[in-house]
Design a protein around this motif. Structure first.
Motif, PDB file in Angstrom:
ATOM      1  N   GLN A 105      -3.645  -4.681 -12.228  1.00 47.44           N
ATOM      2  CA  GLN A 105      -2.870  -5.074 -13.410  1.00 47.44           C
ATOM      3  C   GLN A 105      -2.059  -3.899 -13.947  1.00 47.44           C
ATOM      4  O   GLN A 105      -0.942  -4.075 -14.423  1.00 47.44           O
ATOM      5  N   HIS A 106      -2.625  -2.705 -13.844  1.00 47.12           N
ATOM      6  CA  HIS A 106      -1.924  -1.499 -14.300  1.00 47.12           C
ATOM      7  C   HIS A 106      -0.614  -1.309 -13.531  1.00 47.12           C
ATOM      8  O   HIS A 106       0.439  -1.050 -14.115  1.00 47.12           O
ATOM      9  N   LEU A 107      -0.684  -1.424 -12.202  1.00 47.87           N
ATOM     10  CA  LEU A 107       0.530  -1.270 -11.393  1.00 47.87           C
ATOM     11  C   LEU A 107       1.499  -2.419 -11.619  1.00 47.87           C
ATOM     12  O   LEU A 107       2.710  -2.221 -11.684  1.00 47.87           O
ATOM     13  N   LYS A 108       0.971  -3.620 -11.763  1.00 48.70           N
ATOM     14  CA  LYS A 108       1.821  -4.799 -12.000  1.00 48.70           C
ATOM     15  C   LYS A 108       2.581  -4.645 -13.322  1.00 48.70           C
ATOM     16  O   LYS A 108       3.766  -4.986 -13.409  1.00 48.70           O
ATOM     17  N   ALA A 109       1.917  -4.102 -14.336  1.00 51.74           N
ATOM     18  CA  ALA A 109       2.579  -3.903 -15.630  1.00 51.74           C
ATOM     19  C   ALA A 109       3.661  -2.829 -15.523  1.00 51.74           C
ATOM     20  O   ALA A 109       4.724  -2.936 -16.127  1.00 51.74           O
ATOM     21  N   LYS A 110       3.398  -1.813 -14.729  1.00 46.66           N
ATOM     22  CA  LYS A 110       4.346  -0.712 -14.587  1.00 46.66           C
ATOM     23  C   LYS A 110       5.520  -1.088 -13.682  1.00 46.66           C
ATOM     24  O   LYS A 110       6.645  -0.637 -13.887  1.00 46.66           O
ATOM     25  N   TYR A 111       5.255  -1.899 -12.679  1.00 45.53           N
ATOM     26  CA  TYR A 111       6.276  -2.321 -11.712  1.00 45.53           C
ATOM     27  C   TYR A 111       6.325  -3.849 -11.690  1.00 45.53           C
ATOM     28  O   TYR A 111       5.807  -4.482 -10.782  1.00 45.53           O
ATOM     29  N   ALA A 112       6.950  -4.420 -12.697  1.00 45.46           N
ATOM     30  CA  ALA A 112       6.940  -5.869 -12.885  1.00 45.46           C
ATOM     31  C   ALA A 112       7.684  -6.630 -11.794  1.00 45.46           C
ATOM     32  O   ALA A 112       7.298  -7.741 -11.450  1.00 45.46           O
ATOM     33  N   GLU A 113       8.733  -6.047 -11.233  1.00 48.17           N
ATOM     34  CA  GLU A 113       9.518  -6.769 -10.232  1.00 48.17           C
ATOM     35  C   GLU A 113       9.307  -6.245  -8.820  1.00 48.17           C
ATOM     36  O   GLU A 113       8.999  -7.003  -7.912  1.00 48.17           O
ATOM     37  N   GLN A 114       9.530  -4.949  -8.634  1.00 45.75           N
ATOM     38  CA  GLN A 114       9.356  -4.381  -7.299  1.00 45.75           C
ATOM     39  C   GLN A 114       8.820  -2.968  -7.377  1.00 45.75           C
ATOM     40  O   GLN A 114       8.874  -2.335  -8.426  1.00 45.75           O
ATOM     41  N   MET A 115       8.315  -2.519  -6.253  1.00 48.99           N
ATOM     42  CA  MET A 115       7.657  -1.217  -6.189  1.00 48.99           C
ATOM     43  C   MET A 115       7.906  -0.618  -4.815  1.00 48.99           C
ATOM     44  O   MET A 115       8.004  -1.356  -3.826  1.00 48.99           O
ATOM     45  N   THR A 116       8.016   0.691  -4.758  1.00 48.91           N
ATOM     46  CA  THR A 116       8.145   1.382  -3.477  1.00 48.91           C
ATOM     47  C   THR A 116       6.936   2.287  -3.307  1.00 48.91           C
ATOM     48  O   THR A 116       6.603   3.060  -4.198  1.00 48.91           O
ATOM     49  N   ILE A 117       6.278   2.142  -2.169  1.00 46.18           N
ATOM     50  CA  ILE A 117       5.136   2.993  -1.855  1.00 46.18           C
ATOM     51  C   ILE A 117       5.518   3.905  -0.693  1.00 46.18           C
ATOM     52  O   ILE A 117       6.438   3.610   0.073  1.00 46.18           O
ATOM     53  N   VAL A 118       4.797   5.015  -0.588  1.00 42.66           N
ATOM     54  CA  VAL A 118       5.028   5.954   0.506  1.00 42.66           C
ATOM     55  C   VAL A 118       3.731   6.083   1.290  1.00 42.66           C
ATOM     56  O   VAL A 118       2.684   6.387   0.721  1.00 42.66           O
ATOM     57  N   ILE A 119       3.831   5.835   2.572  1.00 41.95           N
ATOM     58  CA  ILE A 119       2.682   6.030   3.454  1.00 41.95           C
ATOM     59  C   ILE A 119       2.973   7.303   4.240  1.00 41.95           C
ATOM     60  O   ILE A 119       3.850   7.317   5.103  1.00 41.95           O
ATOM     61  N   GLN A 120       2.257   8.368   3.869  1.00 41.87           N
ATOM     62  CA  GLN A 120       2.515   9.655   4.502  1.00 41.87           C
ATOM     63  C   GLN A 120       1.214  10.426   4.674  1.00 41.87           C
ATOM     64  O   GLN A 120       0.525  10.249   5.667  1.00 41.87           O
ATOM     65  N   HIS A 121       0.869  11.276   3.728  1.00 39.50           N
ATOM     66  CA  HIS A 121      -0.282  12.149   3.897  1.00 39.50           C
ATOM     67  C   HIS A 121      -1.594  11.529   3.411  1.00 39.50           C
ATOM     68  O   HIS A 121      -2.622  11.665   4.053  1.00 39.50           O
ATOM     69  N   GLN A 122      -1.562  10.881   2.251  1.00 42.39           N
ATOM     70  CA  GLN A 122      -2.800  10.384   1.652  1.00 42.39           C
ATOM     71  C   GLN A 122      -2.794   8.861   1.559  1.00 42.39           C
ATOM     72  O   GLN A 122      -2.305   8.282   0.606  1.00 42.39           O
ATOM     73  N   PHE A 123      -3.350   8.255   2.568  1.00 49.22           N
ATOM     74  CA  PHE A 123      -3.572   6.804   2.574  1.00 49.22           C
ATOM     75  C   PHE A 123      -4.868   6.576   3.339  1.00 49.22           C
ATOM     76  O   PHE A 123      -5.318   7.438   4.094  1.00 49.22           O
ATOM     77  N   TRP A 124      -5.482   5.425   3.129  1.00 50.31           N
ATOM     78  CA  TRP A 124      -6.734   5.137   3.815  1.00 50.31           C
ATOM     79  C   TRP A 124      -6.893   3.640   3.989  1.00 50.31           C
ATOM     80  O   TRP A 124      -6.220   2.839   3.365  1.00 50.31           O
ATOM     81  N   ASP A 125      -7.825   3.290   4.866  1.00 43.37           N
ATOM     82  CA  ASP A 125      -8.190   1.895   5.141  1.00 43.37           C
ATOM     83  C   ASP A 125      -6.984   0.992   5.374  1.00 43.37           C
ATOM     84  O   ASP A 125      -6.908  -0.117   4.841  1.00 43.37           O
ATOM     85  N   LEU A 126      -6.039   1.439   6.191  1.00 43.97           N
ATOM     86  CA  LEU A 126      -4.887   0.607   6.533  1.00 43.97           C
ATOM     87  C   LEU A 126      -5.348  -0.495   7.471  1.00 43.97           C
ATOM     88  O   LEU A 126      -5.932  -0.222   8.530  1.00 43.97           O
ATOM     89  N   LYS A 127      -5.139  -1.729   7.057  1.00 39.71           N
ATOM     90  CA  LYS A 127      -5.507  -2.891   7.858  1.00 39.71           C
ATOM     91  C   LYS A 127      -4.289  -3.796   7.957  1.00 39.71           C
ATOM     92  O   LYS A 127      -3.622  -4.062   6.952  1.00 39.71           O
ATOM     93  N   VAL A 128      -4.007  -4.264   9.157  1.00 40.89           N
ATOM     94  CA  VAL A 128      -2.814  -5.071   9.394  1.00 40.89           C
ATOM     95  C   VAL A 128      -3.223  -6.388  10.038  1.00 40.89           C
ATOM     96  O   VAL A 128      -3.991  -6.409  11.004  1.00 40.89           O
ATOM     97  N   THR A 129      -2.728  -7.486   9.481  1.00 39.52           N
ATOM     98  CA  THR A 129      -2.914  -8.807  10.081  1.00 39.52           C
ATOM     99  C   THR A 129      -1.536  -9.355  10.438  1.00 39.52           C
ATOM    100  O   THR A 129      -0.520  -8.692  10.244  1.00 39.52           O
ATOM    101  N   GLU A 130      -1.496 -10.552  10.919  1.00 36.34           N
ATOM    102  CA  GLU A 130      -0.230 -11.186  11.292  1.00 36.34           C
ATOM    103  C   GLU A 130       0.688 -11.373  10.089  1.00 36.34           C
ATOM    104  O   GLU A 130       1.905 -11.294  10.209  1.00 36.34           O
ATOM    105  N   THR A 131       0.122 -11.595   8.903  1.00 33.05           N
ATOM    106  CA  THR A 131       0.939 -11.944   7.738  1.00 33.05           C
ATOM    107  C   THR A 131       1.028 -10.869   6.658  1.00 33.05           C
ATOM    108  O   THR A 131       1.879 -10.967   5.780  1.00 33.05           O
ATOM    109  N   GLN A 132       0.148  -9.851   6.710  1.00 34.25           N
ATOM    110  CA  GLN A 132       0.118  -8.874   5.616  1.00 34.25           C
ATOM    111  C   GLN A 132      -0.520  -7.567   6.066  1.00 34.25           C
ATOM    112  O   GLN A 132      -1.064  -7.477   7.158  1.00 34.25           O
ATOM    113  N   PHE A 133      -0.434  -6.574   5.188  1.00 33.71           N
ATOM    114  CA  PHE A 133      -1.179  -5.343   5.418  1.00 33.71           C
ATOM    115  C   PHE A 133      -1.852  -4.939   4.116  1.00 33.71           C
ATOM    116  O   PHE A 133      -1.426  -5.322   3.028  1.00 33.71           O
TER     117      PHE A 133
END
Length: 170
Positions: free
Chosen positions: A54-82
């Motif tokens: 909810q915190h992120l949704k309130a801060k980024y009500a329409e769209q958001m850009t994320i960066v996958i670079q040095h600090q990310f974890w538990d990346l899981k990918v399916t046919e329809t989402q990640f």
């Protein structure tokens, strides 16, 4: 010109989303990004299936850009989402992002970019509505009253634009 019953535009966008799916799947399998690769992913926060705090949704009500670079974890990918774990101001967050919610993908290490047509949620709801632009005369402050408009400040007449003129024909 004939009507596109096959919808090549949708097929092409789905194929390009497949590129993102494949790249993220390879990163998920190895647990790291190859070479200097890193990704900027822009998505609609209000799209169906998107799960963010909810915190992120309130801060980024329409769209958001994320960066996958040095600090990310538990990346899981399916046919329809990640799904991915990221840190925002030292707060760990888990994001679930359907591929259909992605508006842009960019890998600056090789200057590779993809953009997608994803309507905003309110555009979907008001699909057949028309937008009417009504000119509003600003109230001039006394110091500005005697000044003539400069360059881009010139007033232009308002017009009515139908959203249908921007839609692809089906």
């Amino acid at each position: 010109m004939g009507q596109d019953h096959i919808r090549y535009d949708i097929l092409a966008q789905d194929a390009l989303r497949g590129v993102i799916r494949k790249v993220l799947s390879e990163v998920a399998a190895t647990g790291r990004l190859p070479g200097d690769h890193h990704f900027f992913i822009t998505f609609l926060t209000g799209a169906p299936g998107v799960r963010i705090s909810q915190h992120l949704k309130a801060k980024y009500a329409e769209q958001m850009t994320i960066v996958i670079q040095h600090q990310f974890w538990d990346l899981k990918v399916t046919e329809t989402q990640f799904e991915v774990g990221l840190s925002f101001s030292d707060t760990p967050e888990r994001l679930v992002i359907p591929f259909n919610a992605i508006r842009g993908f960019y890998d600056p290490s090789v200057n590779f970019e993809l953009e997608f047509e994803v309507p905003l949620a309110e555009e979907d709801e008001q699909a057949s509505a028309e937008i009417t632009a009504i000119p509003v005369e600003p109230v001039a402050k006394p110091a500005e009253a005697d000044e003539a408009p400069k360059g881009d400040e010139e007033k232009k007449p308002a017009s009515v634009v139908s959203l249908d003129s921007f839609r692809k024909k089906q």
